[in-house]
Design an enzyme around this catalytic site. Structure first.
Site, PDB file in Angstrom:
ATOM      1  N   VAL A   1       0.841  -1.196   0.000  1.00  0.00           N
ATOM      2  CA  VAL A   1       0.000   0.000   0.000  1.00  0.00           C
ATOM      3  C   VAL A   1       0.881   1.252   0.000  1.00  0.00           C
ATOM      4  O   VAL A   1       0.597   2.237  -0.664  1.00  0.00           O
ATOM      5  CB  VAL A   1      -0.966  -0.007   1.213  1.00  0.00           C
ATOM      6  N   ALA A   2       1.997   1.198   0.738  1.00  0.00           N
ATOM      7  CA  ALA A   2       2.922   2.329   0.774  1.00  0.00           C
ATOM      8  C   ALA A   2       3.553   2.572  -0.596  1.00  0.00           C
ATOM      9  O   ALA A   2       3.892   3.703  -0.946  1.00  0.00           O
ATOM     10  CB  ALA A   2       4.019   2.066   1.806  1.00  0.00           C
TER      11      ALA A   2
ATOM     12  N   ILE B   1       2.153   2.254  -3.509  1.00  0.00           N
ATOM     13  CA  ILE B   1       1.237   2.856  -4.483  1.00  0.00           C
ATOM     14  C   ILE B   1       1.246   4.376  -4.313  1.00  0.00           C
ATOM     15  O   ILE B   1       0.975   4.877  -3.228  1.00  0.00           O
ATOM     16  CB  ILE B   1      -0.208   2.344  -4.293  1.00  0.00           C
TER      17      ILE B   1
ATOM     18  N   GLU C   1      -0.732   6.909  -4.214  1.00  0.00           N
ATOM     19  CA  GLU C   1      -2.192   7.090  -4.229  1.00  0.00           C
ATOM     20  C   GLU C   1      -2.627   8.468  -4.731  1.00  0.00           C
ATOM     21  O   GLU C   1      -3.744   8.650  -5.193  1.00  0.00           O
ATOM     22  CB  GLU C   1      -2.804   6.825  -2.840  1.00  0.00           C
TER      23      GLU C   1
ATOM     24  N   ASP D   1      -8.871  20.338 -42.802  1.00  0.00           N
ATOM     25  CA  ASP D   1      -9.752  20.797 -43.861  1.00  0.00           C
ATOM     26  C   ASP D   1      -9.175  22.103 -44.411  1.00  0.00           C
ATOM     27  O   ASP D   1      -8.391  22.768 -43.729  1.00  0.00           O
ATOM     28  CB  ASP D   1     -11.156  21.025 -43.288  1.00  0.00           C
TER      29      ASP D   1
ATOM     30  N   ASP E   1     -14.726  22.028 -39.382  1.00  0.00           N
ATOM     31  CA  ASP E   1     -15.776  22.879 -38.837  1.00  0.00           C
ATOM     32  C   ASP E   1     -17.173  22.498 -39.311  1.00  0.00           C
ATOM     33  O   ASP E   1     -18.158  22.934 -38.740  1.00  0.00           O
ATOM     34  CB  ASP E   1     -15.515  24.348 -39.176  1.00  0.00           C
TER      35      ASP E   1
ATOM     36  N   ASP F   1     -17.368  16.928 -41.163  1.00  0.00           N
ATOM     37  CA  ASP F   1     -16.159  16.554 -40.429  1.00  0.00           C
ATOM     38  C   ASP F   1     -16.439  15.739 -39.171  1.00  0.00           C
ATOM     39  O   ASP F   1     -15.512  15.173 -38.589  1.00  0.00           O
ATOM     40  CB  ASP F   1     -15.396  17.825 -40.013  1.00  0.00           C
TER      41      ASP F   1
ATOM     42  N   ASN G   1       8.723   6.858  -3.343  1.00  0.00           N
ATOM     43  CA  ASN G   1       8.074   5.646  -2.843  1.00  0.00           C
ATOM     44  C   ASN G   1       9.037   4.455  -2.833  1.00  0.00           C
ATOM     45  O   ASN G   1       8.991   3.604  -1.946  1.00  0.00           O
ATOM     46  CB  ASN G   1       6.840   5.313  -3.696  1.00  0.00           C
TER      47      ASN G   1
ATOM     48  N   GLU H   1      11.101   4.850   0.266  1.00  0.00           N
ATOM     49  CA  GLU H   1      10.286   4.561   1.466  1.00  0.00           C
ATOM     50  C   GLU H   1      10.163   3.060   1.691  1.00  0.00           C
ATOM     51  O   GLU H   1      10.387   2.550   2.790  1.00  0.00           O
ATOM     52  CB  GLU H   1       8.881   5.157   1.312  1.00  0.00           C
TER      53      GLU H   1
ATOM     54  N   ASN I   1       3.974  11.313   2.810  1.00  0.00           N
ATOM     55  CA  ASN I   1       3.243  11.296   1.537  1.00  0.00           C
ATOM     56  C   ASN I   1       2.377  12.542   1.371  1.00  0.00           C
ATOM     57  O   ASN I   1       2.230  13.079   0.274  1.00  0.00           O
ATOM     58  CB  ASN I   1       2.385  10.043   1.420  1.00  0.00           C
TER      59      ASN I   1
ATOM     60  N   ASP J   1       3.820  14.247  -1.667  1.00  0.00           N
ATOM     61  CA  ASP J   1       3.033  13.792  -2.814  1.00  0.00           C
ATOM     62  C   ASP J   1       1.905  14.755  -3.152  1.00  0.00           C
ATOM     63  O   ASP J   1       1.194  14.548  -4.135  1.00  0.00           O
ATOM     64  CB  ASP J   1       2.418  12.411  -2.545  1.00  0.00           C
TER      65      ASP J   1
END
Length: 881
Positions: free
Chosen positions: A287-288, A290, A292, A334, A628, A632, A694, A697, A721, A725
């Site tokens: 989990v650490a 990721i 987040e 175009d 336009d 198109d 990360n 960590e 984090n 983060d």
């Protein structure tokens, strides 16, 4: 069996539709309404808000985050544990907020189908039971007789029965910049849409004259309806950036699985911990690992990018397309209204053996008349300009204090040209010989200075044959065979430049002369006016910048090949051209080669555009399409990046596109591409920053835990984090463009956010950071114990992350002062960290104040780490070039 209505005799058309010139009866109309349905663009599929919302939560990284939040919460129900509600709710809130933001963007985009209804014609004139009626156009059926007048919007596809000087603006359907002359005639089967002169099509506009026609197709069966249907079927390709994020999520997911297996395996083999503790430690580390905050930071960075682009006249409708713009390597544009002004402009004049250049673009009534680079006396060409003004039905009105011109674009060009010379000739009309596609000319009789004068305008070859004399030096002389050759050579010269050429003549009339075709003879030739829908001023420079940036520009137009090549040559696209009818003969494999070789695709239909797009995409190109018109829309939706025009664009085109140019300026695309590339650079930088952090960590905790120590606690990790983060990472997302951003080629299609160089940088610098922090922890542990060591490492994580930012800026040659938000974010984060260390909050986080010894160790590590990081970065850049 499909009926080609333009290619069969008009009597056969009536027979097949079981109708007559008296129209249908009301009873028959009711039957046909049941059989064919109402004349509307009703599409069966509806927008599902629920499906769009759910789709926001299907990418790999989002799924990992949801699973992590659930596991983090459920672990708390195991013996001796407490549910980690805060961590779980934080992750879920980020995921949901990100999903809502994406939902709002995508929901707006999917409403494009509904916009088609807005273009339906509300009312139309029809003949029913021999009488003219005005009805709601939704009740028109095949076989109905419709009546059209100047300014009307055509309510359905119809075959012409009668025409009176009819011209129709079909630019929104075919891309043709000039109003099309219509006729009652039979045509061969293989005539393309833009050349079906005996037909009128739904939602095109009558610019001149009138007509009577029999309806052959209604609703979704019309050419307009086919576009609506193909637009609905068009699959929106997954944006390159969406693929990148999913790819990144999968890489992180695989890394997490490997990490869990490795940690669990090592600790089980050591036999020091029971299986439940091993499992908990592995999940906690995963989990650490990721980042987040990554999805939210990416979304917010893209949102900030949209605000920047809005200031530069680009409205982004889908966030992910910003980065996709930076990946574009082909732009299919175009011509009409995108590269050009969509306003016919007189550029050349030939009068009295003098060739004159006319400056000015569009409907701006300021310009100069020059010959061989020198400005001429307007009086020399006044008779020719007067002729263009008199042979004209343009209506001039005032709107918001400015002149507004209503009428045929060609005639408007003649009026604007005369106004540039301040010629305001007034004369009373005395009769008109109307234009027809068969005669290719028209004449106006008027009383001028007490004399009856006939002025004629038309195709040069027709006018010349009607002339017996010529104007030369204010004298009237015999028009010789040699004179005719000189004039026709000049016509050919102008036409080869993509100019549309009109000839003018006049004669004096007797009072007894009747104004009809018989009087159009023995005319006095005046001269030529040649016009074109000119390129926008900024286009040439924008295309040059695109080419420097490694982006190919291809013209895809419904206009004729000569005009297309002339415009392409002027703006620097290239002049190798192919027509739509030739594309029909090519297999898909052959077309894949052709799209690489050719610069111009002329006389193309909406179906051709989609084929060209698919061929380019199958060649691994990331393609942007500009446009336009309604024609198109399918290609805009299917493209990697669909770019519509905000001023001239139709609602359908705007809603189908990813981005709208609010100023209709092709040059704005260059700025958008620059912004897209900058955003990708910034996203790559904060991915670099987050994952390096990360990495350190996870491995600091993992390696220390092998020796029975926990260098930082779970609460401390969450705080780190939050500080590193959050705002600092987000601030990286608003870094300014690098100096070389538009001097390098687009990134390769397979070049992900985490490429080979970034992988090496994350690994090497993450390992360096891990070693320095572990040494710092060991020194402080030996000297002052576990709590002090944790306090120093806790603060060290925050400081070293900012060192990483400094090295990234050094790598990109960006000044610290080029991003004030980054300075504010870093100062705030350091301030909050010091608050935690030196206030009563330190008890909550389990730390103690750091003394001079601790700071000496920390700052020494910071200095060594910064030097090593710069050296490592230089080495990795060199080996990955």
């Amino acid at each position: 069996m499909r009926i080609l209505w333009h290619s069969i005799n008009i009597k056969e058309v009536f027979k097949k539709l079981n109708s007559s010139e008296n129209g249908l009866s009301e009873d028959e109309v009711k039957k046909r309404l049941k059989e064919f349905g109402e004349n509307t663009i009703e599409l069966k599929e509806r927008i599902s808000a629920f499906k769009i919302f759910i789709s926001q939560f299907t990418d790999f990284l989002i799924i990992i985050l949801i699973i992590a939040a659930i596991i983090s919460y459920l672990i708390g129900f195991l013996p001796g544990r407490e549910p980690n509600v805060v961590d779980s709710l934080l992750i879920l809130c980020i995921v949901i907020a990100n999903g809502i933001f994406g939902f709002i963007q995508d929901y707006k985009a999917e409403k494009s189908i509904l916009e088609l209804k807005k273009l339906s014609t509300p009312y139309a004139k029809v003949v029913r039971n021999g009488k003219i009626k005005v009805i709601n156009s939704r009740y028109i059926v095949p076989g109905d007789i419709i009546i059209l007048n100047q300014g009307d919007i055509v309510p359905a596809d119809a075959r012409l029965i009668e025409v009176e000087n009819l011209k129709v603006d079909e630019s929104m359907l075919t891309g043709e910049s000039v109003s099309v002359d219509k006729c009652v005639c039979d045509l061969p089967k293989d005539v393309n849409l833009a050349e079906r002169k005996n037909m009128v099509f739904m939602n095109t506009i009558v610019t001149k004259g009138g007509a009577k026609a029999i309806v052959v197709k209604t609703g979704l069966d019309t050419e307009f309806g086919k576009i609506a249907h193909s637009m609905q079927k068009a699959e929106k390709k997954e944006a390159p950036f969406t693929k990148e994020i999913n790819k990144l999520g999968k890489k992180i997911g695989i890394f997490i699985l490997i990490l869990i297996a490795f940690v669990a395996g090592v600790q089980i083999l050591q036999g020091k911990l029971d299986l439940i503790v091993v499992f908990l430690t592995s999940i906690a580390l995963a989990v650490a690992a990721i980042p987040e905050g990554l999805p939210a930071i990416i979304t917010l960075s893209l949102a900030i990018g949209t605000k920047k682009m809005l200031k530069r006249k680009s409205l982004v409708r889908r966030l992910s397309v910003i980065e996709s713009l930076g990946s574009v390597d082909v732009i299919c544009t175009d011509k009409t209204g995108t590269l050009t002004e969509n306003k016919m402009t007189v550029k050349k004049i030939f009068f009295d053996n003098l060739e004159v250049d006319v400056s000015g673009v569009g409907y701006e009534t300021k310009g100069k008349f020059t010959s061989n680079g020198k400005e001429i006396n307007i009086q020399k060409i006044k008779p020719l300009l007067e002729a263009g003004l008199i042979c004209n039905d343009t209506i001039i009105t005032k709107e918001n204090g400015k002149e507004k011109f209503i009428g045929d674009p060609t005639e408007i060009a003649l009026v604007v040209c005369a106004k540039k010379a301040n010629i305001l000739t007034k004369c009373k009309r005395d009769g008109v010989v109307e234009f027809s596609s068969e005669r290719k000319m028209m004449s106006v009789a008027c009383v001028k200075d007490g004399k009856r004068v006939l002025y004629s305008k038309g195709a040069p070859e027709v006018i010349i044959e009607k002339c017996k004399y010529k104007w030369e030096g204010r004298l009237i002389k015999k028009l010789t065979k040699k004179d005719k050759e000189i004039i026709l050579n000049k016509v050919s010269e102008f036409a080869s430049q993509g100019l549309r050429v009109l000839a003018f003549a006049y004669k004096l009339l007797r009072k007894s002369d009747k104004v009809n075709e018989d009087v159009e003879k023995d005319l006095i030739f005046l001269g030529l006016q040649a016009m074109i829908d000119p390129p926008r001023k900024e286009v040439k420079g924008a295309i040059e910048l695109c080419e420097k940036a490694g982006i190919k520009v291809k013209m895809v137009t419904g206009d004729n090949v000569i005009t297309a090549k002339a415009i392409a040559k002027e703006i620097g696209i290239g002049t190798k051209a192919i027509q739509g009818k030739d594309l029909d003969k090519l297999s898909e494999e052959k077309l894949k080669k052709i799209v690489e070789e050719y610069d111009i695709f002329a006389r193309v239909s909406p179906e051709h555009k989609v084929r060209i797009l698919k061929a380019l995409q199958s060649n691994e190109h990331i393609v942007a399409i500009t446009g336009d018109g309604v024609n198109d829309a399918p290609a805009l939706k299917r493209a990697d990046v669909g770019i519509s025009m905000g001023i001239r664009g139709t609602d359908v085109a705007r809603q189908a596109s990813d981005m709208v140019l609010l100023d209709d300026n092709f040059a704005t695309i260059v700025e958008a591409i620059k912004q897209g590339r900058t955003i990708f650079d910034n996203i790559r930088n904060f991915v670099n920053y987050l994952l390096t952090s990360n990495f350190a960590e996870v491995f600091v905790v993992f390696i220390a835990s092998l020796f029975g120590y926990l260098p930082i606690t779970a609460v401390q990790i969450l705080w780190i984090n939050l500080l590193t983060d959050g705002f600092p990472a987000l601030a990286l997302g608003v870094d300014p463009p690098r100096k070389d951003v538009m001097q390098r080629k687009p990134k390769r299609k397979d070049d992900g956010i985490i490429d080979k160089r970034l992988t090496y940088l994350i690994g090497a610098i993450g390992l360096k950071k891990t070693m320095i922090l572990l040494i710092t922890f060991l020194i402080c542990l030996i000297s002052k114990g576990l709590v002090f060591a944790r306090s120093v490492v806790f603060t060290g994580f925050v400081l070293y992350e900012f060192v990483r930012i400094g090295v990234i800026r050094y790598q990109d040659k960006l000044s610290w002062f080029s991003n004030k938000w980054l300075l504010i974010a870093l100062a705030t984060s350091i301030g909050l960290q010091l608050l935690v260390i030196y206030s009563p909050l330190n008890k909550v986080f389990g730390v103690v104040p750091i003394d001079l010894f601790g700071w000496a160790v920390l700052l020494s590590g910071v200095a060594i780490g910064a030097i090593l990081a710069i050296v490592i970065t230089k080495v990795i850049i060199k080996i990955t070039e």
